[in-house]
Design an enzyme around this catalytic site. Structure first.
Site, PDB file in Angstrom:
ATOM      1  N   GLU A  20       8.926 -41.088 -67.419  1.00  0.00           N
ATOM      2  CA  GLU A  20       9.868 -40.548 -66.418  1.00  0.00           C
ATOM      3  C   GLU A  20       9.531 -40.912 -64.940  1.00  0.00           C
ATOM      4  OE1 GLU A  20      12.502 -39.506 -65.471  1.00  0.00           O
ATOM      5  OE2 GLU A  20      13.551 -38.485 -67.520  1.00  0.00           O
ATOM      6  N   GLY A  84      19.294 -50.784 -71.310  1.00  0.00           N
ATOM      7  CA  GLY A  84      20.865 -50.326 -71.223  1.00  0.00           C
ATOM      8  C   GLY A  84      21.126 -49.999 -69.820  1.00  0.00           C
ATOM      9  N   THR A  86      22.525 -49.804 -66.129  1.00  0.00           N
ATOM     10  CA  THR A  86      23.694 -50.423 -65.531  1.00  0.00           C
ATOM     11  C   THR A  86      23.719 -50.223 -63.924  1.00  0.00           C
ATOM     12  OG1 THR A  86      25.141 -48.278 -65.519  1.00  0.00           O
ATOM     13  CG2 THR A  86      25.290 -50.079 -67.496  1.00  0.00           C
ATOM     14  N   ASN A 110      26.194 -51.398 -72.872  1.00  0.00           N
ATOM     15  CA  ASN A 110      26.838 -50.370 -73.637  1.00  0.00           C
ATOM     16  C   ASN A 110      25.994 -50.653 -75.126  1.00  0.00           C
ATOM     17  OD1 ASN A 110      28.177 -48.717 -75.532  1.00  0.00           O
ATOM     18  ND2 ASN A 110      29.524 -48.220 -73.838  1.00  0.00           N
ATOM     19  N   MET A 111      25.199 -49.688 -75.591  1.00  0.00           N
ATOM     20  CA  MET A 111      24.734 -50.039 -76.893  1.00  0.00           C
ATOM     21  C   MET A 111      25.540 -49.401 -78.132  1.00  0.00           C
ATOM     22  SD  MET A 111      21.682 -51.375 -76.547  1.00  0.00           S
ATOM     23  CE  MET A 111      20.615 -51.946 -75.015  1.00  0.00           C
ATOM     24  N   HIS A 141      34.884 -41.418 -66.976  1.00  0.00           N
ATOM     25  CA  HIS A 141      33.334 -40.942 -67.158  1.00  0.00           C
ATOM     26  C   HIS A 141      33.040 -39.562 -66.314  1.00  0.00           C
ATOM     27  CE1 HIS A 141      32.566 -44.917 -68.596  1.00  0.00           C
ATOM     28  NE2 HIS A 141      31.477 -44.442 -69.090  1.00  0.00           N
ATOM     29  N   HIS A 142      32.092 -38.725 -66.741  1.00  0.00           N
ATOM     30  CA  HIS A 142      31.765 -37.436 -66.327  1.00  0.00           C
ATOM     31  C   HIS A 142      31.665 -37.675 -64.552  1.00  0.00           C
ATOM     32  CE1 HIS A 142      27.582 -39.125 -65.931  1.00  0.00           C
ATOM     33  NE2 HIS A 142      27.874 -39.421 -67.117  1.00  0.00           N
ATOM     34  N   LYS A 145      28.424 -39.482 -62.926  1.00  0.00           N
ATOM     35  CA  LYS A 145      28.332 -40.981 -62.931  1.00  0.00           C
ATOM     36  C   LYS A 145      28.333 -41.620 -61.559  1.00  0.00           C
ATOM     37  CE  LYS A 145      29.434 -45.319 -65.463  1.00  0.00           C
ATOM     38  NZ  LYS A 145      27.888 -45.465 -65.831  1.00  0.00           N
ATOM     39  N   GLY A 151      29.708 -50.258 -66.406  1.00  0.00           N
ATOM     40  CA  GLY A 151      29.138 -51.396 -66.890  1.00  0.00           C
ATOM     41  C   GLY A 151      29.927 -52.021 -68.045  1.00  0.00           C
ATOM     42  N   THR A 152      30.381 -50.774 -69.002  1.00  0.00           N
ATOM     43  CA  THR A 152      31.116 -51.199 -69.943  1.00  0.00           C
ATOM     44  C   THR A 152      32.759 -51.545 -69.753  1.00  0.00           C
ATOM     45  OG1 THR A 152      30.064 -49.530 -71.289  1.00  0.00           O
ATOM     46  CG2 THR A 152      32.066 -50.350 -72.319  1.00  0.00           C
TER      47      THR A 152
END
Length: 252
Positions: A20, A84, A86, A110-111, A141-142, A145, A151-152
Site C-alpha cells: 500500500e 490495471g 488508469t 479494464n480486466m 462512474h462513481h 473517480k 480508461g475503458t
C-alpha cells in the site's frame, strides 16, 4: 481487497506480499483479514522490494506514479506483471511500455472479461457498419473517480477507431458545448458522467439513419475485475517478455 480475495482462494496461487502507499492506515495489517479470507501471513507493506521479494507475478492497481516505480522494480528483477492502473499521460504511458517490454506484462484499463468481449464486438461492428454510422460513447462512474474519461471508454473508442481504420487521437471528441456546428462525420464522441456509487457503466452507440445499435456493459460489483485479474495472473506467468492485453489472455 477483492483481488486478494480471489487470488488467495485459488489452489494454484499463493499470495506472498501486499503493498500500500506510504502512511496508509492498513500498513502492518494482514492482507487476508482485510480481504475477508482470514489471516494469510502477509502483512501489508509500503516497500515494493519487501512485498514482492518472493513473487513471480506482481499485480498493480494503484496510481500512474506508483505503477511506474513498481514496473521499474519488476523489470529489474525479471518479474511478470498484471497492470490495471488508469489515468496515465501520453508520456507516462510511453515510459511504462518501454519499461515493461523487458518482462511478461499484461496491461489493461479494464480486466473485466465482459468488457474485453465488448471491445472485440465493438471493433467488429465498426468494421461492418463503416462510415454510414456515427459512433458515440458514454461512461458513468462513481463521484470519487479522478480520471475522465475512463480508461475503458478510451479503449472502446480505440476499438471503434481500429474497426473504422481511423486515428483515434485525431477523431476523438471529449466535449461539446455552445454553437459548435454540425457533428463531423469522422468523430468518435466520448462523454462522461460522475455521481453516486456507480461501479462502472459503458455504452457505445452506432447511430445510422433510421436505426441505432447499442452495446452496454454494466459492472454491478468489482468482483468481475478481480476474476479477470485471476485469469491474467495465471496466463502471464512463463510467457515470453512483451506487452500483452486481455485480448491475448482471453484468446480473442
Amino acid at each position: 481487497q477483492r483481488i486478494i480475495y480471489y487470488l488467495s482462494r485459488d489452489d494454484g496461487i499463493k499470495v506472498v506480499g501486499a503493498k500500500e502507499s506510504e502512511k496508509h492506515p492498513s500498513l502492518g495489517i494482514d492482507a487476508g483479514i482485510l480481504a475477508g479470507v482470514g489471516e494469510i501471513g502477509v502483512p501489508i507493506s509500503d516497500d515494493i522490494a519487501e512485498s514482492s521479494l518472493g513473487a513471480d507475478v506482481i499485480v498493480d492497481f494503484s496510481s500512474p506514479k506508483s505503477t511506474l516505480l513498481n514496473a521499474s522494480y519488476a523489470s529489474g528483477e525479471g518479474k511478470s506483471m498484471v497492470i490495471g492502473t488508469t489515468g496515465f499521460t501520453d508520456k507516462e504511458d510511453s515510459e511504462l511500455k518501454k519499461t515493461c517490454r523487458a518482462i511478461p506484462c499484461v496491461i489493461s484499463a479494464n480486466m473485466s472479461i465482459g468488457v474485453n468481449v465488448m471491445l472485440e464486438a465493438t471493433r467488429i461492428l465498426a468494421q461492418a457498419l463503416g462510415d454510414d454510422y456515427d459512433v458515440e460513447i458514454t461512461e458513468t462512474h462513481h463521484k470519487h473517480k479522478v480520471d475522465s474519461p475512463s480508461g475503458t471508454a478510451l479503449m472502446i473508442g480505440q476499438a471503434a477507431a481500429e474497426g473504422l481504420r481511423r486515428d483515434f487521437r485525431k477523431v476523438a471528441r471529449f466535449e461539446r458545448h455552445g454553437r459548435i456546428g454540425e457533428r463531423k462525420s469522422q468523430e468518435i464522441g466520448i462523454q462522461s458522467v460522475r455521481g453516486g456509487d456507480v461501479v462502472g457503466e459503458h455504452t457505445v452507440m452506432f447511430l445510422g439513419d433510421g436505426e441505432r445499435i447499442e452495446l452496454t456493459h454494466r459492472a454491478l460489483s468489482r468482483d468481475n475485475f478481480a476474476r479477470g485479474v485471476l485469469r491474467a495472473v495465471k496466463w502471464v506467468y512463463g510467457k515470453p517478455p512483451g506487452i500483452y492485453s486481455m485480448k491475448d489472455v482471453l484468446e480473442l
